[in-house]
Write a protein that holds these residues in place. Sequence first.
Motif, PDB file in Angstrom:
ATOM      1  N   LEU A   1     -43.614 -49.869  -0.152  1.00 42.36           N
ATOM      2  CA  LEU A   1     -44.854 -50.278  -0.823  1.00 42.36           C
ATOM      3  C   LEU A   1     -45.814 -49.097  -0.945  1.00 42.36           C
ATOM      4  O   LEU A   1     -46.447 -48.901  -1.984  1.00 42.36           O
ATOM      5  N   GLU A   2     -45.913 -48.305   0.130  1.00 37.58           N
ATOM      6  CA  GLU A   2     -46.787 -47.123   0.112  1.00 37.58           C
ATOM      7  C   GLU A   2     -46.332 -46.127  -0.951  1.00 37.58           C
ATOM      8  O   GLU A   2     -47.158 -45.524  -1.641  1.00 37.58           O
ATOM      9  N   LEU A   3     -45.013 -45.969  -1.088  1.00 44.07           N
ATOM     10  CA  LEU A   3     -44.476 -45.042  -2.088  1.00 44.07           C
ATOM     11  C   LEU A   3     -44.804 -45.493  -3.508  1.00 44.07           C
ATOM     12  O   LEU A   3     -44.856 -44.681  -4.430  1.00 44.07           O
ATOM     13  N   GLN A   4     -45.023 -46.798  -3.671  1.00 47.30           N
ATOM     14  CA  GLN A   4     -45.392 -47.329  -4.988  1.00 47.30           C
ATOM     15  C   GLN A   4     -46.902 -47.364  -5.192  1.00 47.30           C
ATOM     16  O   GLN A   4     -47.390 -47.861  -6.200  1.00 47.30           O
ATOM     17  N   GLY A   5     -47.640 -46.843  -4.191  1.00 50.84           N
ATOM     18  CA  GLY A   5     -49.091 -46.759  -4.337  1.00 50.84           C
ATOM     19  C   GLY A   5     -49.854 -48.003  -3.925  1.00 50.84           C
ATOM     20  O   GLY A   5     -51.037 -48.157  -4.266  1.00 50.84           O
ATOM     21  N   ASP A   6     -49.210 -48.914  -3.191  1.00 58.12           N
ATOM     22  CA  ASP A   6     -49.880 -50.135  -2.734  1.00 58.12           C
ATOM     23  C   ASP A   6     -50.859 -49.787  -1.611  1.00 58.12           C
ATOM     24  O   ASP A   6     -50.455 -49.403  -0.520  1.00 58.12           O
ATOM     25  N   LYS A   7     -52.155 -49.956  -1.877  1.00 56.98           N
ATOM     26  CA  LYS A   7     -53.169 -49.611  -0.880  1.00 56.98           C
ATOM     27  C   LYS A   7     -53.249 -50.643   0.243  1.00 56.98           C
ATOM     28  O   LYS A   7     -53.896 -50.404   1.264  1.00 56.98           O
ATOM     29  N   LYS A   8     -52.622 -51.798   0.047  1.00 57.97           N
ATOM     30  CA  LYS A   8     -52.590 -52.834   1.087  1.00 57.97           C
ATOM     31  C   LYS A   8     -51.178 -52.976   1.653  1.00 57.97           C
ATOM     32  O   LYS A   8     -50.770 -54.067   2.044  1.00 57.97           O
ATOM     33  N   ALA A   9     -50.445 -51.869   1.684  1.00 59.46           N
ATOM     34  CA  ALA A   9     -49.036 -51.914   2.090  1.00 59.46           C
ATOM     35  C   ALA A   9     -48.859 -52.533   3.473  1.00 59.46           C
ATOM     36  O   ALA A   9     -47.985 -53.386   3.679  1.00 59.46           O
TER      37      ALA A   9
END
Length: 227
Positions: free
Chosen positions: A111-119
């Motif tokens: 999720l972090e790699l996809q830019g999700d700030k709420k990963a």
Amino acid sequence: MVKILNVKNLEKTYFSGSKSLNILKDISFSVEAQETFAIVGPSGSGKTTLLGLCAGLDRPNSGVLELCGTDISKLSEDQRAKLRNEKVGFIFQDFQLLPTLTALENVAVPLELQGDKKAIVNATSLLEKVGLGNRLDHYPSQLSGGEQQRVALARAFSNKPDILFADEPTGNLDTETGDKVINLLFDLNKEIGTTLVIVTHNIELAQKTNHILKLKGGSVVENIKLT
């Protein structure tokens, strides 16, 4: 209904020197959006090869393969990887968790790699849904097989894929644990609205789906819509 996966006259042959092995022969079928679909057949019938082609992990020798409205047989490797990252989820028989990451990190990092700030928040919520809210900081080696597969489930659904491919998801689990994992798989699938394609030897599992495709010797021998 919209066809999320459309396969026409698919062929896959492996070559070794002057020898060739025809794994898949003239395969045609389609999967509708939000359908649950099982691919069954004996060992060596081409099930896993077909799943890999449908997911864009490998290329067919000939035929048309449309995934999420795109003919992936014409895409470059980078283009196929981008489509997989955005639209596709995977669950494997051997879990494929990163051993140096905790359960939470295994779900959060994609999720972090996809830019999700709420990963972290979203990964925690998914792990709680699969009953692992108290195991967030445990590493794969500290988890049972069933728990590892539940982490893999949470990770697979983390990007809310349009289609999820599961290759023998209960193959390494005992019957009771496997049943729990399958119930979670179908519950999450229904909640998120994903299309589910499962390769399995388990006929009981296949009969839980809407649609069964049976392979034998690399060819389709049955294509049955159950509901």
